[in-house]
Design a protein around this motif. Structure first.
Motif, PDB file in Angstrom:
ATOM      1  N   TYR A  59       0.836  -1.199   0.000  1.00  0.00           N
ATOM      2  CA  TYR A  59       0.000   0.000   0.000  1.00  0.00           C
ATOM      3  C   TYR A  59       0.871   1.249   0.000  1.00  0.00           C
ATOM      4  CZ  TYR A  59      -4.023  -2.855   1.448  1.00  0.00           C
ATOM      5  OH  TYR A  59      -5.034  -3.780   1.510  1.00  0.00           O
ATOM      6  N   THR A  68      -8.322  -1.166   1.543  1.00  0.00           N
ATOM      7  CA  THR A  68      -8.034  -2.591   1.576  1.00  0.00           C
ATOM      8  C   THR A  68      -8.312  -3.198   0.213  1.00  0.00           C
ATOM      9  OG1 THR A  68      -8.712  -2.713   3.907  1.00  0.00           O
ATOM     10  CG2 THR A  68      -8.546  -4.791   2.688  1.00  0.00           C
ATOM     11  N   SER A  70      -8.547  -6.646  -2.149  1.00  0.00           N
ATOM     12  CA  SER A  70      -8.790  -8.072  -1.996  1.00  0.00           C
ATOM     13  C   SER A  70      -8.788  -8.728  -3.363  1.00  0.00           C
ATOM     14  CB  SER A  70     -10.109  -8.342  -1.282  1.00  0.00           C
ATOM     15  OG  SER A  70     -11.185  -7.768  -1.969  1.00  0.00           O
TER      16      SER A  70
END
Length: 123
Positions: A59, A68, A70
């Protein structure tokens, strides 16, 4: 179209959004996927990258703890959950597929790019 980004919109500071990026199997298989963003008048900057198997994620400091990513194992779709959005997150967000399996922050290593989805965060 090899990469299709969606989910952008207009929200208020503190709100959340979830971006999606659907890649073709040929584009995504065994390759890292990432998100970059470009604000008006600024250079395109790295946001996050995930390895081909979802096991390694990097990040940018500016989004760490709020965003976040995924991805299922070797999956062709990635999701970017963006929480606690700030006005400085306003930008066009681009998903991209790297020419390699490992997560990378280096823009030049991304071979394929989607068309972008616009995120606007009002104060």
């Amino acid at each position: 179209v090899q990469l299709q980004a969606s989910g952008g919109g207009l929200v208020q500071a503190g709100d959340s959004l979830r971006l999606s990026c659907a890649a073709s199997k040929r584009t995504a298989s065994n390759n890292a996927l990432g998100w970059f963003r470009q604000a008006p008048g600024k250079e395109r900057e790295f946001v996050v990258s995930v390895s081909w198997n979802g096991g390694d994620i990097v990040y940018a400091d500016s989004v760490k703890g709020r965003f976040t990513i995924s991805r299922r194992y070797a999956g062709n779709t990635v999701y970017l959950q963006m929480n606690s959005l700030k006005p400085e997150d306003t930008a066009v967000y681009y998903c991209a597929a790297a020419a390699g399996s490992f997560a990378t922050v280096t823009r030049a290593r991304y071979r394929y790019w989607g068309q972008g989805t616009k995120v606007t965060v009002s104060s």
